[in-house]
Design an enzyme around this catalytic site. Sequence first.
Site, mmCIF file in Angstrom:
data_model
loop_
_atom_site.group_PDB
_atom_site.id
_atom_site.type_symbol
_atom_site.label_atom_id
_atom_site.label_comp_id
_atom_site.label_asym_id
_atom_site.label_seq_id
_atom_site.Cartn_x
_atom_site.Cartn_y
_atom_site.Cartn_z
ATOM 1 N N SER A 10 11.924 8.758 53.524
ATOM 2 C CA SER A 10 12.253 7.782 52.489
ATOM 3 C C SER A 10 11.025 7.573 51.599
ATOM 4 O O SER A 10 10.555 8.525 50.971
ATOM 5 C CB SER A 10 12.743 6.479 53.114
ATOM 6 N N ASP B 55 23.517 10.510 53.217
ATOM 7 C CA ASP B 55 22.514 9.461 53.018
ATOM 8 C C ASP B 55 23.039 8.413 52.044
ATOM 9 O O ASP B 55 23.458 8.723 50.938
ATOM 10 C CB ASP B 55 21.230 10.087 52.474
ATOM 11 N N HIS C 55 20.764 8.068 56.363
ATOM 12 C CA HIS C 55 19.373 7.725 56.092
ATOM 13 C C HIS C 55 18.684 7.285 57.383
ATOM 14 O O HIS C 55 18.967 6.221 57.932
ATOM 15 C CB HIS C 55 19.315 6.592 55.063
#
Length: 540
Positions: free
Chosen positions: A202, A434, A472
């Site tokens: 991320s 995601d 994610h």
Amino acid sequence: MLLAGVLPLLGAGPVAGSPPVPGRAATVPQCAALAGMRIPASAMSLPTTGGLVESVSVETAQVSGRTVTYCRADADLFPVDPSAPDIRMRVDLPYDWNRKAMMFGGGGFDGTIPDLAENVPFGPADQPVPLARRYATFASDSGHRQNPASPPSLDGSFGVNDEALDNFAAGDALKKTRDASLFLIRHAYGTDPAEVYFSGGSTGGREGLVVAQRWPRAFDGVISAFPAWNNLSEGLDLGYLAQVLSRPGAFPGPEKQTLLHDRVVRACDGLDGVEDGVVSDPSGCHFDPHVLRCPGGTDTGPGCLSDPQIGAVVALSSPFRWPYRIASGETGYPGFPFLAGADMRTPFLGFGTTAPADPMPVTSGYGFQYWDQWVKYFLTRDPDHSGLDVDPRHPGEWLDRISRLSTVEDRNDTDLGPFARAGGKLILLHGAADELVSPLSTTDYYARVRGLLGPRTTGTFLRYYVVPGANHANFGTPAFAAAWDSVSALEDWSEQGKAPTNPVVTDTLHDRTRPLCAYPRWPRYRTGDPDSASAFVCTR
């Protein structure tokens, strides 16, 4: 404030640059010698006023089922601007050191030091984490401290200070931390690491690309997962989506999100040859949300979508373009693959459970809260300014500031040739489902690198994998909870020249495996046990 940063440098403590004790074992850290050690500004390639080791301790802990003894050193790096916060950093120095080092990236707005005993993104539970492998591990808070009263990684208040903003957004804190950490490693063991790696997801994935772009010789290899590399561009899309979902009747609640997810999977699950809850080829999945339209387009309950809700879903899964120029050169964001098998049952990262509003609810999606903080502290520098009052399509008086911020937040340099020529290796990972950082965006960056350097050169140093069904950071209960030993893969590639060959990724929630296909390939079912990778073949 200035004295607080300078006085520690004038106090007692070991003299920076003093030689290690002759004849001591290079794999055992000299922990006590680090106590109170001054880190000279000259040890870092970017401007600071030096640093100081604030505390050291010898720890013994169970890490990945192994007993690991290590020296923990906490240090502060002092800013040039006396009003800027320090960079807090930590180094864990194991006994029986393997002569390697691993830096961890952060997440969101950072603000805390990552756990140095953590795994890499999508790392396997049945293999030791870097510290258990006897890596020296290190990281920092990226140059500011998270407000404990804020949701984790969602405090953007540091953005009012230019040096703190550059430490975070431009990545300056990464190089400062790397240089200071290697200084302490050198003094603890009497030698430099043979290899230095970076891993993050991320914001941490973005940081991995930052170090490869800006300092191509600083790291021998990088694991970059679901990277938010075009941070400002994504923020503009999130700001637009926040406005769309805040409109009356536009927000689909959790029941409708689940309905949409289930219908997308039902429509596209079997296109890869097997129905297993995973959409393996999102680009081949075409779903029209209008099939869920309520009679007359008005909301009649959880079993359908109203016209405003369909409009919001279409906006979420469509590219966003803005009709003005920004200095980074970016022109849009590709949207989120919610209609391509995304798991909408992780609302915190996606839609949220309540619509965006002013003030922004903590039950709204993570990205909308991120945007709100960005508007308050990065853009307007007014904590009372609502994120919903800035229109990313027509920013008006804020256009110049947006353009300026794009130069530090959109880390879009695609010339990774210097990194490749220095021998660097890059493993790029993204989950196809995601909810927070679009895999389409990572695919865009990969395509740009490949287009600039060519397929052959790109293949010598970069592998890009899209994991079907993975979301994610394996948040919540994804359709496919990905786990792969990327650390060993990176070691083999960097140290022995053995590129990843036919890797296999494990789903830790459902006890199954799949081939980890290099993009643009994806796993198609062929024959045999659908829970085994051997039953699939990577195909275009």
